[in-house]
Design a protein around this motif. Sequence first.
Motif, short mmCIF file in Angstrom:
data_model
loop_
_atom_site.label_atom_id
_atom_site.label_comp_id
_atom_site.label_asym_id
_atom_site.label_seq_id
_atom_site.Cartn_x
_atom_site.Cartn_y
_atom_site.Cartn_z
N GLY A 145 0.74 -1.27 0.01
CA GLY A 145 -0.04 0.05 -0.02
C GLY A 145 0.88 1.10 -0.01
N GLU A 146 2.06 1.20 0.62
CA GLU A 146 2.77 2.31 0.73
C GLU A 146 3.68 2.54 -0.45
N ILE A 147 3.47 1.44 -1.47
CA ILE A 147 4.49 1.84 -2.69
C ILE A 147 3.76 2.51 -3.71
N LYS A 148 4.54 3.39 -4.46
CA LYS A 148 3.66 4.19 -5.42
C LYS A 148 4.16 3.77 -6.81
N ALA A 149 5.45 3.34 -6.72
CA ALA A 149 5.83 2.99 -8.19
C ALA A 149 7.12 2.02 -8.01
N VAL A 150 7.07 0.97 -9.06
CA VAL A 150 8.34 0.22 -9.13
C VAL A 150 8.95 0.17 -10.55
N ILE A 151 10.02 0.37 -10.66
CA ILE A 151 10.80 0.57 -11.98
C ILE A 151 12.09 -0.55 -12.01
N GLY A 152 11.97 -1.11 -13.03
CA GLY A 152 13.13 -2.06 -13.27
C GLY A 152 13.68 -1.87 -14.39
#
Length: 388
Positions: A347-354
């Motif tokens: 819930g606290e994660i707003k974006a994931v970029i790999g």
Amino acid sequence: MIIELHLLQSFPASNLNRDDVGQPKSVTFGGVTRGRISSQCLKRSARGLFPRFGLGADERGVRTKRLLLATARILDGTKGEPTDETKDIVREALRVLGFKVTEEDLTQYLFFLGRDAAEHLADFCRQHRDRLEKAAAARRGEGAKKKDGKTKKVGPDAAAVEAARHILSAGRAADIALFGRMIANNRDFNVDAASQVAHAVSTHAVTTEFDYYTAVDDLKSAETDEDAGADMIGTVDFNAACYYRYANVNLAQLEENLAIRDDEDDLVERATSAWIKAFVQATPSGKQNSMAAHTRPEALLAVVREHSAWNLANAFLKPVEGTDIMGDSTERMLKHFTDLNAFYGDGEIKAVIGASPTGALPHLEATSTVTSLGEFTDRIVAAAREKR
């Protein structure tokens, strides 16, 4: 908002960060010896890249014990050796401000200062010149220097503390805002670091090896009474390892440290962009002239989150084995991240970029992956900007 960087980077034979006996630094983790690169080493390497990634000289600090000399040169208008009288004045000014100076004219602390600190201290010396000259003369007369050569410490008054705060102000120095500053005996001058950096640890067990080398004297073989053998021998320790690197930056702390009050001021965004690019490309300089281990990370994961921070080093608590070290390490790191998300919630994660030069990023959705460092950086900065 917090930005995290998780990187996997493999180095061939190298000694990037050595200990007091010249060996590559190490740590026991998961019951086996791992290669290690200290956080201080990585921060130093990253700082060195900030000019390349857009931070000007007035937006970077300088770490030094030579504030006295730099200030005295300004007062004397010289690049050479300033006069003893001027150094006496600056030495007395530092004493008034509450800082010790050694007999080598070095400050007690390795200060992390804004570029204009010496100018500010010079202004202080000009404003209080008469007072400082009298105090210096009296001190010489009294022989007040201690036998160890250090000036006598006198606690600063309130006005001096305020003057010191102005002189030591980090101002718009992005590297001080990122990495912080600690002055042991006066917390008024401390700057809480916006960025935390972990020691890089190898994902697998390592063994330190050594290179036995010889050096030939080019002129020796021409001498009739000499053999053609080497004239110098020695050994250099090294290892080869795939490292997990982790760092984060708290954007609210960065904004506070930089005292941003103008919505048009883009220094936080530029500093963030420089931090990302510099950390990805930072390579320690240890023994590079003899080993040239200039590699780049092959697996990059960025997470933009509202709170907290997750170091993924425990993905490698059980050391990676086999010969596909990078492939298996990437699988481990991304699966560990996915597992933590499933258990603790995302819930606290707003974006994931790999990102990866090879494109091999298991466990990440295709929409979360990009194909270049430029796109990787832009996506992170945009995600952080959107959520601020």
